[in-house]
Scaffold this motif. Structure first.
Motif, PDB file in Angstrom:
ATOM      1  N   ASN A  79      -5.802   1.820  -8.366  1.00 48.70           N
ATOM      2  CA  ASN A  79      -4.754   0.799  -8.388  1.00 48.70           C
ATOM      3  C   ASN A  79      -5.415  -0.588  -8.356  1.00 48.70           C
ATOM      4  OD1 ASN A  79      -2.756  -1.126  -7.402  1.00 48.70           O
ATOM      5  ND2 ASN A  79      -1.453   0.647  -6.981  1.00 48.70           N
ATOM      6  N   ASP A  80      -5.377  -1.282  -9.460  1.00 48.45           N
ATOM      7  CA  ASP A  80      -6.050  -2.585  -9.572  1.00 48.45           C
ATOM      8  C   ASP A  80      -5.489  -3.609  -8.589  1.00 48.45           C
ATOM      9  OD1 ASP A  80      -7.641  -1.573 -11.574  1.00 48.45           O
ATOM     10  OD2 ASP A  80      -6.391  -2.352 -13.211  1.00 48.45           O
ATOM     11  N   THR A  81      -4.200  -3.540  -8.339  1.00 48.88           N
ATOM     12  CA  THR A  81      -3.589  -4.493  -7.413  1.00 48.88           C
ATOM     13  C   THR A  81      -4.133  -4.311  -6.003  1.00 48.88           C
ATOM     14  OG1 THR A  81      -1.551  -4.551  -8.722  1.00 48.88           O
ATOM     15  CG2 THR A  81      -1.420  -5.301  -6.429  1.00 48.88           C
ATOM     16  N   LYS A  82      -4.224  -3.061  -5.569  1.00 50.52           N
ATOM     17  CA  LYS A  82      -4.752  -2.796  -4.233  1.00 50.52           C
ATOM     18  C   LYS A  82      -6.225  -3.168  -4.136  1.00 50.52           C
ATOM     19  CE  LYS A  82      -1.469   0.879  -3.065  1.00 50.52           C
ATOM     20  NZ  LYS A  82      -0.781   0.073  -2.028  1.00 50.52           N
ATOM     21  N   GLU A  83      -6.986  -2.941  -5.191  1.00 48.29           N
ATOM     22  CA  GLU A  83      -8.395  -3.332  -5.195  1.00 48.29           C
ATOM     23  C   GLU A  83      -8.526  -4.850  -5.089  1.00 48.29           C
ATOM     24  OE1 GLU A  83     -11.392  -2.116  -5.131  1.00 48.29           O
ATOM     25  OE2 GLU A  83     -10.919   0.017  -5.088  1.00 48.29           O
TER      26      GLU A  83
END
Length: 376
Positions: A119-123
Motif C-alpha cells: 500500500n503506497d499510501t501507508k508506506e
C-alpha cells in the motif's frame, strides 16, 4: 490395498511442492529490495548491505526491538500508529536526538521493527513518521502472488490434521501478501529481525517487545548485568498452558498431535522476552527448514530454545501487572496479551510516580521469586 490417488491428494501434493519451492526462494536477510527502500530513514547507524561488507560488528549492551505494524483494522485498539505515538509520549525516545542520546549514554539501541506493505499510501505515511521521529528498522521478506497463498491456505485448512505447517502465512484474495505483517507470520518476522540485527551488531542481549507493553528502558542495563551473572540465554515470564486442539478455539495448534500431552512445554510469554546474543545468533543462522514452526510465535521460539539447549531464566519482572520498584515490563497479563487498551493505558501508567522512579540507589533492580526453577 492401496487407495487410488484422489484429486484432492494431487492438489495437496502440488500445493506442498509450490510451498517448498517458494520457501526455498525466500530471503529473510532483511536486505532492502530496491533503491527506494533506502530512502526511508531506518535510524540504524549501518544498513544491512554495508554490514555485510564489514568484518567487525559493533558491540552493544542490548538491542531493543519493539514490534509494530501497519494499521489495517478500524478498531482503535489496533491502531499501530497511535500506539507508536503513545509510546513516544511515554518511554520510547520521540526524536533522533533522543535515540542518539540513549545510544551514547547506555550503549543500547531501540527501534520500532516493521516490515513493508504494498500500500503506497501507508508506506508514504510511515516515511513521513520516520523523517519526523526516526527510530525504525525495516525488514524485507519476499512477497508472492496472493493466489498461491490462497490455494495453499485452502489446502492446509482442508488437511489441517495431516499436514505439517512449515511456516504460517495469511493470505488475501487479490494483489500480493505482505508476509511479514500478518499475524500468522510473526515467527518469520522475528527470524528476519534477529538475522538483521546480528548481521550488523554484536549485542549482549536482544529484547523483543510488543508495542502494547510499558517497558522500563532505564532498568534494562541493570537487568543485563543480572542476566549475564546467571549466564541466561532465554529470559522471560515462563509459562505452560493447554494445547488448543480445536480449530474453533483461539490459539489453535494444528500440530497438537506431535506435542503429546495436554499442555505445552515451558516457554516465555510472547509479549516480551529476551535472548542472549548467542541464542539470537543460533536462530539467525539456523538452516532453512531445520526446525519446526508451530502456529504461535512464542511456542515456536520456545521449542527452538529447547533444541538449542540454552539456559532458561524465569524473570517475573517482565510481566508485572503494575509498576513497582522491580518491574521491567508492565501489561495486563493474563487478561490480555499486552495492555488491554494500550494507547490510553500507556499514558495512564506514565503519569504514575512508580512507573518513572529510578532503579534503586545501589544500581540494582530487585529480582522476584520465579515460578519455574530450572536445573541447568
Amino acid at each position: 490395498m492401496s487407495r487410488p490417488i484422489s484429486l484432492l491428494a494431487l492438489l495437496c501434493g502440488v500445493g506442498i511442492f509450490v510451498l517448498l519451492i517458494s520457501l526455498a526462494q525466500t530471503d529473510l536477510t532483511g536486505v532492502p529490495a530496491d533503491s527506494s527502500s533506502s530512502d526511508l530513514r531506518q535510524s540504524v547507524s549501518h544498513t544491512s548491505v554495508l554490514a555485510k561488507q564489514q568484518n567487525d560488528k559493533r558491540q552493544l549492551l542490548a538491542f531493543i526491538g519493539v514490534q509494530t505494524g501497519f494499521t489495517i483494522s478500524t478498531e482503535a485498539k489496533y491502531n499501530y500508529k497511535a500506539r507508536r505515538a503513545a509510546l513516544r509520549a511515554t518511554w520510547f525516545p520521540d526524536s533522533q536526538e533522543g535515540l542518539d542520546r540513549l545510544e551514547r549514554d547506555t550503549n543500547m539501541l531501540i527501534r520500532f521493527i516493521i516490515g513493508r506493505t504494498s500500500n503506497d499510501t501507508k508506506e508514504a505515511e510511515l516515511m513521513t513518521e520516520s523523517n519526523e521521529h526516526g527510530g525504525f528498522l525495516r525488514l524485507d521478506l519476499e512477497v508472492l502472488p496472493a493466489i498461491i497463498w490462497s490455494l495453499l491456505s485452502a489446502l492446509l485448512l482442508i488437511t489441517a490434521n495431516h499436514l505439517c505447517y512449515y511456516c504460517c502465512f495469511c493470505c488475501s484474495t487479490s494483489g500480493t501478501v505482505d508476509l511479514q505483517e500478518q499475524y500468522n507470520s510473526l515467527t518469520n518476522k522475528t527470524v528476519a529481525f534477529l538475522q538483521l540485527v546480528t548481521s550488523i551488531y554484536e549485542p549482549q542481549y536482544i529484547v523483543k517487545a510488543d508495542d502494547d507493553v510499558y517497558l522500563r528502558v532505564d532498568r534494562i542495563p541493570y537487568a543485563v548485568k543480572q542476566w549475564s551473572t546467571f549466564q541466561s540465554d532465554y529470559i522471560g515470564c515462563m509459562k505452560t498452558g493447554r494445547i488448543m486442539t480445536s480449530p474453533e478455539w483461539r490459539w489453535y495448534e494444528p500440530q497438537h498431535a506431535v506435542l503429546g500431552g495436554g499442555e505445552y512445554f515451558t516457554h516465555a510469554w510472547g509479549s516480551i522476552y529476551v535472548l542472549s546474543g548467542n541464542a539470537a545468533l543460533r536462530v539467525a543462522q539456523m538452516p532453512t527448514g531445520s526446525l519446526r514452526f508451530f502456529a504461535n510465535e512464542d511456542v515456536t521460539l520456545g521449542s527452538w530454545m529447547l533444541a538449542f539447549n540454552v539456559r532458561h531464566f524465569d524473570d517475573r519482572r517482565l510481566c508485572d501487572a503494575w509498576c513497582t520498584s522491580s518491574s521491567l515490563a508492565v501489561y495486563n497479563i493474563p487478561e490480555c496479551s499486552g495492555l488491554c487498551n494500550p494507547v490510553e493505558d500507556l499514558v495512564h501508567l506514565h503519569a504514575q510516580s512508580d512507573c518513572v522512579s529510578p532503579a534503586l540507589t545501589d544500581g540494582s533492580v530487585p529480582l522476584l521469586p520465579p515460578i519455574f526453577r530450572f536445573n541447568q
